[in-house]
Design a protein around this motif. Sequence first.
Motif, short mmCIF file in Angstrom:
data_model
loop_
_atom_site.label_atom_id
_atom_site.label_comp_id
_atom_site.label_asym_id
_atom_site.label_seq_id
_atom_site.Cartn_x
_atom_site.Cartn_y
_atom_site.Cartn_z
N SER A 1 34.16 53.65 89.48
CA SER A 1 33.38 53.21 88.32
C SER A 1 34.24 52.63 87.21
O SER A 1 33.90 51.60 86.60
CB SER A 1 32.56 54.37 87.77
OG SER A 1 31.61 54.80 88.72
N HIS B 1 34.06 48.75 85.70
CA HIS B 1 33.95 48.43 84.28
C HIS B 1 35.05 47.44 83.86
O HIS B 1 34.78 46.49 83.11
CB HIS B 1 34.05 49.70 83.44
CG HIS B 1 34.11 49.45 81.97
ND1 HIS B 1 33.03 49.00 81.24
CD2 HIS B 1 35.14 49.58 81.07
CE1 HIS B 1 33.38 48.86 79.97
NE2 HIS B 1 34.66 49.20 79.84
N GLU C 1 34.59 43.68 82.08
CA GLU C 1 35.23 43.30 80.82
C GLU C 1 36.11 42.07 81.00
O GLU C 1 36.12 41.16 80.16
CB GLU C 1 36.05 44.46 80.28
CG GLU C 1 35.22 45.56 79.66
CD GLU C 1 35.99 46.34 78.60
OE1 GLU C 1 37.23 46.41 78.70
OE2 GLU C 1 35.34 46.87 77.67
N GLN D 1 25.35 51.74 86.78
CA GLN D 1 26.45 51.17 86.01
C GLN D 1 26.31 49.66 85.88
O GLN D 1 26.54 49.09 84.80
CB GLN D 1 27.80 51.52 86.63
CG GLN D 1 28.96 50.99 85.77
CD GLN D 1 30.32 51.40 86.28
OE1 GLN D 1 30.43 52.14 87.26
NE2 GLN D 1 31.36 50.92 85.63
N GLU E 1 26.21 47.65 82.43
CA GLU E 1 27.19 46.61 82.15
C GLU E 1 26.50 45.28 81.83
O GLU E 1 26.89 44.55 80.91
CB GLU E 1 28.14 46.43 83.34
CG GLU E 1 28.93 47.66 83.73
CD GLU E 1 30.11 47.95 82.82
OE1 GLU E 1 30.35 47.18 81.86
OE2 GLU E 1 30.80 48.96 83.08
#
Length: 265
Positions: free
Chosen positions: A58, A62, A66, A90, A94
């Motif tokens: 996870s 992420h 980004e 998730q 996001e």
Amino acid sequence: MIEVPQVVTIAGIDSGGGAGINADLKTFHNQRVYAASIVVGLTAQNTYGVQALLPTPSAFLHEQFESVAVDFAIKAVKTGALFDAEHVHQVVQELADVHFGAVVVDPVMVAKGGAKLLTNAAIALVKTELLPLATVITPNLEEAQVLLDRSIETEADIMQAASALQALGAKHVLIKGGHAASATVVRDYALFADGSSAWYTAPRIDTVRTHGTGDTLSAYITANLAKGLDIKDILPAAKQFTYEAIKQSINVGHGHGPLNHWVEG
């Protein structure tokens, strides 16, 4: 300097190259859009099937979001295999934090060889969390049946199913008919946000070289949404491109072979 539409695929890597992110990137290249990728998981896979799965941690998922968000001007995003409930949730969170434009959801559940690519808990989250974000959802008949927990057999059933999926939050719904019983044609049904609808028909091709068909179709849609085209103009061309990619087959692998992404589209 050439300006080019930019897209991102959020899915799994197919080590055999025929489906998932691999098929997406080939389709995006064909359609002359620049593609980033966010890897939700890896598969040990070939034309025979999926031998192993390895979801992305996870925290690293992420980091990928980004990295893409801070640098690229993403105009459309496509989701594919998301593996489990943790990753579905998730991805939804996001996507809420970034601005990736149109969202095309290909609710991949089972690979061509039969391996399950989405858990039952994940399917529930796709319905409640991901579909409300969808500009377009592109399930095949089997996936639509699972999402709605109902049998879909007739054209009337398909039309009702599209309405039910739209009621779950998707703006436009395309139900693919490749798994229907017809031996001669494949019919897809689209229900648009404005309430209008259309059927798209192509001859059925007698072949097992169809690995990555759903990825290819949804990636084509994603690429052309990023170009600013209207969904009603995109779908006939997407259907024809996918048909030609199957018809003009390439000799790769010994099982469910991949499509030909070199065809003109």
